[in-house]
Write an enzyme that holds these catalytic residues in place. Structure first.
Site, short mmCIF file in Angstrom:
data_model
loop_
_atom_site.label_atom_id
_atom_site.label_comp_id
_atom_site.label_asym_id
_atom_site.label_seq_id
_atom_site.Cartn_x
_atom_site.Cartn_y
_atom_site.Cartn_z
N ASP A 484 0.83 -1.21 0.00
CA ASP A 484 0.00 0.00 0.00
C ASP A 484 0.87 1.26 0.00
O ASP A 484 2.09 1.20 0.28
CB ASP A 484 -0.90 -0.04 1.25
CG ASP A 484 -2.23 0.66 1.05
OD1 ASP A 484 -2.36 1.46 0.10
OD2 ASP A 484 -3.15 0.43 1.86
N ASP A 554 -10.64 2.13 -3.41
CA ASP A 554 -11.22 1.80 -2.10
C ASP A 554 -12.74 1.79 -2.17
O ASP A 554 -13.40 1.36 -1.23
CB ASP A 554 -10.76 2.82 -1.05
CG ASP A 554 -9.39 2.47 -0.50
OD1 ASP A 554 -8.89 1.38 -0.81
OD2 ASP A 554 -8.82 3.30 0.24
C1 DGJ Z 1 -5.87 1.73 1.84
C2 DGJ Z 1 -6.23 0.52 1.03
O1 DGJ Z 1 -6.67 0.89 -0.23
C3 DGJ Z 1 -7.28 -0.28 1.80
O2 DGJ Z 1 -7.71 -1.38 1.03
C4 DGJ Z 1 -6.68 -0.73 3.09
O3 DGJ Z 1 -5.61 -1.61 2.86
C5 DGJ Z 1 -6.19 0.48 3.90
N1 DGJ Z 1 -5.34 1.32 3.12
C6 DGJ Z 1 -5.47 0.03 5.12
O4 DGJ Z 1 -4.91 1.07 5.82
#
Ligand code: DGJ
Length: 743
Positions: A484, A554
């Site tokens: 991430d 997301d």
């Molecule tokens: C952002 C990601 O896109 C989410 O899927 C998740 O992993 C969160 N970060 C976790 O902090």
């Protein structure tokens, strides 16, 4: 021996590509034309009478015997536009009165900023690849242009290597990977923009006078635009307006930049009606000092051509990505169906809770269990812990092993979330190394999500990041990392190096990122990686050399995802497009949808489950199990087949539908969605595409039904021409079926 003149890869009038031409420019070189052929396209350029490398042709494939007229510079237009600026150069340097977008701009140590590149030599680099060496007319600046065409798709990889053989350093202020010239015509420009939870919006607009820029100044690829473009020729015969970019018809030129740092693509309609595309490092705040003897290699800019509209262009890109870019190309295996805990537990992970979710995930046929954020350091929420990559002892008193063993015993493999390039100020790492972050000394350090960006350009930081990841993967049986990256840069300072080298951070950071990924993959060949950046903020052909899949957004609302997935697939293959089924009502839009609708929306890509399984009913488990099993049976066709967008979800459409056809045409899978049926309208007639007209196909329902007189078996011609009528009405309703070719 094969006649080199008949070999389409060999430059016309060029006796042998194995020959490296002499540096001296001669009259004979003015006739030199270089030609590359692949798939259904031909690309040609040549040396004009001044010695400049000039674009000649890019489009549909020409006959092997066809002659491409040699390059002649374009005339000056009045006293205002010199021939240097009117001539479409392959890689135009700023100098000699260039007013169009330059590919390269340099300041020399003595203040000279004039650079005029002339052809020096050509060297064959393989059957479909060549290097062209250019040099400034008087200074020791050399530029090698790399060309390599994919024989199957005709997608051409272009990049440049800039070398300083002067005795003094120079500063590169602008360096493109490539410039593309299109034939003069009216065009529509398609590009993808977005924001967090709103990525992959397809925009289309006419290309009119002036320049249109898409870019990232963020140090990373970014959500705001994606480094992809498509330019469709407007067909005046059938056009109903300027936005006549055809889905399945018409000529399209497209490209994608393989770079995960700040980038820029400029689409320029010059005052003399030339259309040119320039892409590479973003010149904003760029300033790369090149010392004597040093090189700067640009990213690769890929470009392709289709005469089957945007649909044809995206199918070529999908094929190219799986065959040439992704790890395990040419045959990356379809992604395991994953379960991810993020939306169910957020930071509140622990051994018992994750084990309970793993048991439930295994019961519906999930292949891979992924534990998301919250497992490390003092990570209770997003205020602390990033940088401290030890297992949190309160949440996992015996380390990760018991959970991993449990996941394995359930028949799944194990994946883990990391965010390696970031640090929370509230962490042991930051307390020990406050100088490790991007910053300008004495200035505030802007936090986003309570975190700062580690300066990966530094060798010590790079080594720390690779070291902890290597240790994590060595000590634990981890099959998959979700990597991430939850903020963009601010204050991109690097004060450990001399002032005139500090802007190298834009290049060195990304190179170190790639080198960490490459080394981890070499040391741990079984590891698979997802590129995530708060959703789809880091999706590009650069990171995709090291990442097996990406997290597009997301936003997991299944209705929003229909248009996002539509936009995504213009540039990227469904193979890498992870799509989770999450809870209803959805946390973002508060929209309620059935589990079936959510499943079918996600099944158009690489399926995952991200719902809180602790809240599911027996019926939910049964539905998910049935649909995961149906998905597994046709997954290869969905993610690796040829994608046809039968009905677009864009522009407020109440219906949408996609079809994918396996490369051997033995199977097709169709998804259909009715999102807001109005005035009693039935679902539009579905006329399929891409089947074998003469073969017989048998219909099999995954979900839903058609009108009762629909045959169970019919020819490809019937499914494509006559078509079928679904019984699909209501709001947020979905259907899916498969067609299997009969022996
Ligand atoms: C952002 C990601 O896109 C989410 O899927 C998740 O992993 C969160 N970060 C976790 O902090």
């Amino acid at each position: 021996m094969k006649n080199p003149l008949k070999n389409p890869i060999v430059p016309i009038l060029f006796a042998s590509l194995l020959l490296t031409l002499s540096a001296a420019f001669t009259a004979a070189q003015t006739a030199r034309v270089f030609r590359l052929d692949g798939g259904n396209s031909t690309y040609a350029f040549g040396v004009n009478e001044r010695g400049e490398l000039q674009a000649l042709y890019w489009g549909g494939r020409l006959g092997a015997e066809d002659t491409i007229p040699p390059a002649h510079s374009f005339p000056q237009v009045a006293s205002f536009d010199s021939s240097y600026t009117t001539t479409p150069q392959e890689y135009a340097s700023w100098g000699a009165g260039l007013y169009t977008e330059p590919a390269l701009k340099i300041t020399f140590a003595d203040g000279n900023r004039d650079l005029v590149l002339h052809f020096v030599s050509a060297t064959a680099k393989g059957p479909q690849a060549m290097d062209l060496l250019l040099k400034d007319i008087s200074r020791e600046i050399y530029v090698t242009l790399h060309y390599s065409m994919d024989a199957n798709t005709g997608i051409l990889a272009r990049s440049a290597d800039i070398e300083n053989r002067e005795k003094q350093p120079v500063v590169i202020e602008q360096a493109a990977a490539a410039q593309w010239t299109l034939p003069p015509a009216r065009y529509t420009f398609s590009y993808l923009t977005g924001r967090w939870a709103g990525e992959w919006t397809l925009n289309q607009e006419p290309i009119l006078g002036g320049a249109r820029v898409i870019e990232s100044r963020r140090g990373t690829t970014g959500h705001q635009a994606n480094p992809w473009f498509a330019i469709s020729r407007d067909d005046s015969q059938s056009s109903v307006g300027p936005f006549a970019a055809g889905e399945e018809h018409g000529e399209v030129w497209f490209g994608a930049l393989a770079w995960s740092g700040s980038w820029r693509i400029t689409v320029e309609h010059t005052q003399l009606d030339a259309v040119r595309v320039t892409g590479g490092f973003n010149p904003f705040d760029f300033g790369y000092k090149l010392s004597p003897g040093e090189h700067l290699e640009t990213p690769v800019f890929y470009g392709g051509y289709s005469d089957h509209g945007l649909g044809g262009a995206s199918r070529l890109l999908h094929r190219f990505e799986t065959a040439r870019i992704l790890p395990h190309a040419p045959d990356p295996k379809p992604r395991p169906v994953i379960y991810n805990s993020w939306e169910a537990t957020e930071f509140n992970v622990n051994e018992a809770g994750q084990m309970a979710l793993a048991e439930k995930a295994a019961s519906i046929g999930v292949d891979r269990f992924v534990m998301d954020d919250g497992w490390f350091g003092q990570r209770k929420d997003d205020h602390a812990g990033l940088g401290d990559w030890y297992v949190n002892p309160q949440k996992f008193p015996h380390g990760l092993k018991p959970l991993i063993d449990k996941v394995h015993s359930l028949g799944m493999d194990f994946g883990l979330w990391v965010e390696p390039e970031m640090v929370n100020p509230d962490s042991d790492l930051y307390r020990k190394h406050p100088d490790w972050v991007l910053n300008f000394p004495g200035r505030p350090r802007s936090e986003s999500r309570n975190q700062l960006v580690l300066n990966l350009a530094r060798q010590d930081v790079r080594d720390y990041v690779e070291g902890f990841l290597d240790k994590l993967l060595t000590e634990n049986d981890i099959a998959f990392l979700k990597w991430d990256y939850n903020r963009n840069w601010a204050e991109p300072g690097w004060d450990q190096v001399p002032i005139d080298e500090q802007k190298r951070v834009y290049v060195q950071f990304i190179r170190n990122l790639y080198s960490i990924l490459a080394e981890l993959r070499a040391k741990h060949p079984k590891i698979e990686i997802e590129s995530c950046s708060g959703g789809g903020g880091r999706v590009d052909l650069g990171i995709l050399r090291y990442a097996d899949e990406v997290w597009p957004s997301d936003n997991t609302d299944p209705f929003d995802r229909l248009s996002m997935q539509d936009g995504f697939t213009y540039a990227y293959t469904p193979q890498i497009m992870m799509a989770w089924v999450t809870d209803s009502p959805h946390w973002l839009n508060h929209r309620s949808t059935s589990l079936t609708y959510r499943m079918l929306s996600s099944m158009q890509g690489s399926l995952g489950i991200g719902a809180n399984l602790n809240h599911w009913t027996q019926e939910d488990f049964a539905t998910a199990k049935r649909l995961i099993s149906a998905y597994h049976a046709v997954q290869r066709t969905i993610v690796r087949g040829d994608l046809y967008r039968l009905i677009s979800p864009l522009n407020g459409s109440e219906f949408s539908s996609t079809e994918t056809v396996s490369s051997d045409k033995s199977q097709a899978v169709v998804f259909a969605f009715a999102d807001a049926t109005q005035e009693g309208r039935g679902f539009p007639l579905l006329q399929l595409q891409g089947l074998d007209s003469n073969a017989e196909y048998k219909l099999g329902w995954i979900e839903g039904k058609a009108l009762s007189d629909t045959p169970e078996r019919a020819s490809g011609a019937w499914w494509m021409r006559h078509g079928l009528q679904l019984e699909l009405r209501g709001d947020y309703r979905a259907a899916a079926f498969r067609l299997d070719r009969q022996p």
